[in-house]
Scaffold this motif. Structure first.
Motif, PDB file in Angstrom:
ATOM      1  N   UNK A  31     -11.528  -0.336  -2.179  1.00  0.00           N
ATOM      2  CA  UNK A  31     -11.565  -1.060  -3.444  1.00  0.00           C
ATOM      3  C   UNK A  31     -10.770  -2.355  -3.396  1.00  0.00           C
ATOM      4  N   UNK A  44       0.825  -1.205   0.000  1.00  0.00           N
ATOM      5  CA  UNK A  44       0.000   0.000   0.000  1.00  0.00           C
ATOM      6  C   UNK A  44       0.859   1.254   0.000  1.00  0.00           C
ATOM      7  N   UNK A  45       0.316   2.338  -0.564  1.00  0.00           N
ATOM      8  CA  UNK A  45       1.009   3.618  -0.492  1.00  0.00           C
ATOM      9  C   UNK A  45       1.019   4.363  -1.812  1.00  0.00           C
ATOM     10  N   UNK A  81       0.213  -4.414  -6.197  1.00  0.00           N
ATOM     11  CA  UNK A  81       0.449  -3.002  -5.910  1.00  0.00           C
ATOM     12  C   UNK A  81      -0.899  -2.381  -5.569  1.00  0.00           C
ATOM     13  N   UNK A  82      -1.227  -2.368  -4.300  1.00  0.00           N
ATOM     14  CA  UNK A  82      -2.542  -1.879  -3.877  1.00  0.00           C
ATOM     15  C   UNK A  82      -2.667  -0.371  -3.922  1.00  0.00           C
ATOM     16  N   UNK A  83      -1.554   0.330  -4.013  1.00  0.00           N
ATOM     17  CA  UNK A  83      -1.561   1.774  -4.179  1.00  0.00           C
ATOM     18  C   UNK A  83      -2.464   2.475  -3.195  1.00  0.00           C
ATOM     19  N   UNK A  84      -3.401   3.246  -3.735  1.00  0.00           N
ATOM     20  CA  UNK A  84      -4.349   4.012  -2.925  1.00  0.00           C
ATOM     21  C   UNK A  84      -5.723   3.362  -2.974  1.00  0.00           C
ATOM     22  N   UNK A  85      -5.764   2.060  -3.204  1.00  0.00           N
ATOM     23  CA  UNK A  85      -7.026   1.374  -3.484  1.00  0.00           C
ATOM     24  C   UNK A  85      -8.041   1.417  -2.373  1.00  0.00           C
TER      25      UNK A  85
END
Lengths: 515, 150
Positions: free
Chosen positions: B45, B7-8, B38-42
């Protein structure tokens, strides 16, 4: 006695922090200031990079509307390269945006906005207990139902684009994916499940029945027609919101801007509300006038923003982003610029879309009551009803016979722009390329329009203006201001803390938190 | 299926540890049945990535949940979920996701592990975080990373 209330809208990972200060005299807001508290700097990040990098970097502007940023970045590069996407590529781009809208609208409506109905400020409201039963976080029936139902819709983006999050499949000339018939079938199944839930829980009727509601009187008749209507989330919004007086707050400047979105392929059976060729037509509504949109009329002011000054407003092709942090002294108070259309502060979002499209219900509601918090929120909660049918048709029509990607010439030096409607409203990217690199990039987000600071003529932004005149019963729990702010759906989270005349904190209350 | 979800925001200094660990893990040969995302800003979601999996390990930047001198730590999922005391909003992150998870998933709830990365992170810190994530996932071949008791 004059009291200042500050609405802090802090953020950790998406968009930018927002702080709103409201001046109250005798229980009524007399002035307000919306301040972006964080410099983002994406325009600076992009300068000197390859044009295609915009497809990867700009979706990181927001974790919630990343598809919209990808779409306008691709549109800007379409314009630069002269590429024209095949019809099925347009359908696939549209479908991803619409899935993002659906998820945003129901989550905002039922997890963010409605949760304030369960605020203790409404303990004496006749529907308070029902509000708690429906919207209490992690326990309310509607809250849990929304969480369950909304978690699948973005799979449509993942299936069509091959990846979510951080999809980057929209490229100049179309999309870099070839969905198989089984992919499209799976998307239709997901969509049909979403529609069944939306009709059952949110509308309390079919989409077709809802679309026959074409006036304020028809809305009253619909509400009284059936317990299923009155007990739906939409029915509850109307019942609670009217009793809470939400039709009498949040007017705003009365100017409504829509960039237009969802182009309808020439061979499609989908019909838009106008002859514009877009499912969401572009336009500018002010007073009784509904005029065509021209991106050349967009400017940004910085007189009250922490950037080096220039006279008046500048079009994004000529805009400057030179930070000038002067602190809280003087006239500057926000890291957000002040976008204006034809020199006017302009609200954007689902209500603007409905008015520009001249949907009879919303034209009638605004004519009778003026713009207000409840009508603005109503427009957002029923927007999926305008999307679901077209989504199903476009999934059915997608065959890939003409491919998904047009031949694209190398991107030459020049300039281009892309505009669309993100979930929160008008979104635009403007790009210039020199020597094969990005020399200039400007982004104007929906929240920049709605939560803009004052412009060089001292005119308030839409959200600032909408707060003025709001009556606040308890300055330590100003839930009324939270409703107004949330009705614009800023890409942020709200908490409220109050400050006395001597800037001494009086307390802190979360708007939208647990009851 | 087991998953590591990083995350991030890769473009936001201080919140970019997760994406960097994702890059490291993506370059490694992962065991069969292990997926790195890559969960990113999910945010919320990411609920769908918790379905149909037996164990999920999150990798995320952390502030204030570990001793000041720690850099790579394990965090107690229950403690993180308890931070989600208020409703859903645009800042709803891992706490909200973990608290909502048992209420709304359509498949059995996976067991959860969390690797937190605190403060500045050089290559060594990120490598240890990546190794710790694999170990928390139940990979015996992963060497032990630096951690503090959760």
């Amino acid at each position: 006695m004059a009291t200042s209330i500050t609405i802090d809208v802090p953020l950790n990972r998406v968009e930018g922090d927002l702080e709103i200060r409201a001046q109250i005299e005798d229980g009524v807001v007399t002035d307000a200031w919306a301040a972006g508290t964080m410099f983002r700097g994406f325009e600076t990040i992009l300068r000197g990079r390859a044009p295609m990098d915009a497809l990867v970097i700009t979706p990181r502007i927001c974790g919630l509307c990343s598809t919209a940023h990808l779409a306008v970045a691709a549109l800007a590069l379409d314009a630069l390269s002269g590429a024209v996407p095949p019809p099925d590529a347009t359908r696939v781009r549209n479908l991803a945006l619409m899935a993002e809208h659906f998820q945003n609208d129901v989550r905002h409506g039922l997890l963010m906005f409605a949760v304030d109905f369960a605020n203790p400020a409404y303990a004496k409201h006749s529907l308070y207990r029902e509000a708690v039963e429906r919207y209490q976080p992690f326990a309310g029936s509607s809250a849990l139902g929304t969480l369950r139902a909304s978690k699948r819709i973005l799979e449509i983006v993942a299936i069509l684009g091959g990846q979510w999050p951080h999809s980057a499949y929209m490229v100049p000339g179309g999309v870099a994916c070839v969905p198989a018939p089984t992919d499209l079938m799976l998307c239709r199944q997901i969509l049909q499940q979403a529609r069944l839930w939306y009709e059952s829980q949110v509308l309390g009727c079919t989409v077709e029945r809802w679309q026959r509601v074409d006036s304020a009187a028809a809305l009253d008749a619909w509400l009284a027609e059936s317990p299923a209507h009155a007990n739906s989330d939409l029915g509850f919004l109307l019942r609670f919101g009217r009793e809470a007086g939400l039709e009498r707050t949040g007017a705003g400047p009365g100017n409504f801007l829509c960039f237009g979105a969802l182009p309808i392929p020439a061979d499609s059976a989908v019909r838009g509300p106008t002859s514009s060729g877009f499912l969401v037509p572009a336009g500018f509504v002010h007073g009784a006038l509904n005029e065509p949109f021209d991106q050349a009329e967009v400017v940004e002011h910085v007189s009250h923003s922490w950037y080096e000054d220039y006279r008046g407003g500048k079009h994004p092709f000529h805009g400057e982003t030179k930070p000038n942090a002067t602190g809280r002294d003087g006239t500057k108070y926000s890291w957000a610029k002040a976008p204006r259309y034809r020199r006017k502060p302009s609200e954007t979002g689902p209500l603007a879309e409905a008015l520009v499209a001249a949907f009879p219900l919303f034209v009638d509601l605004v004519a009778k009551l003026g713009p207000n918090t409840l009508t603005r929120q109503l427009a957002r909660l029923v927007r999926p009803a305008t999307l679901l049918g077209a989504m199903d048709t476009w999934l059915t029509e997608t065959t890939g016979e003409e491919g998904f990607l047009a031949a694209v010439e190398p991107i030459e030096d020049g300039e281009g722009f892309g505009t669309t409607q993100a979930s929160r409203g008008a979104l635009g990217h403007w790009i210039k390329v020199e020597g094969g690199q990005i020399s200039h990039y400007q982004v104007i987000t929906p929240t920049a329009w709605n939560a803009s600071p004052r412009d060089s003529e001292g005119v308030r932004g839409p959200l600032e203006e909408a707060l003025v005149g709001t009556r606040v019963a308890d300055p330590e729990n100003p839930v009324e201001l939270g409703h107004v702010v949330r009705s614009f759906d800023p890409c942020l989270v709200c908490s409220v803390h109050t400050i006395g005349p001597d800037d001494r904190p009086l307390g802190r209350v979360v708007v939208g938190g647990s009851p | 299926m087991r998953r590591i979800i990083c995350l991030g925001n890769a473009l936001f200094e201080g919140d970019d540890a997760g994406p960097k660990v994702f890059a490291l893990l993506s370059a490694r040969a992962l065991p069969e049945g292990v997926e790195v995302i890559d969960g990113g800003l999910g945010g919320l979601g990411l609920l769908r990535f918790l379905e149909g999996t037996e164990r999920v390990v999150f990798v995320d930047s952390t502030v204030g949940l570990a001793p000041p001198d720690a850099d790579v730590v394990t965090l107690d999922p229950a403690r993180v979920a308890a931070l989600a005391s208020s409703g859903f909003d645009h800042a709803a992150g891992l706490p909200y996701l973990l608290k909502a998870m048992p209420l709304v998933l359509d498949t059995p709830t996976p067991s959860i592990g969390i690797v937190g990365i605190q403060g500045a992170h050089g290559r060594d810190v990120l490598e240890r975080a990546a190794t710790l994530a694999l170990r928390l996932l139940g990979e015996p071949s992963a060497t032990r990373g630096t951690e503090v008791p959760s």
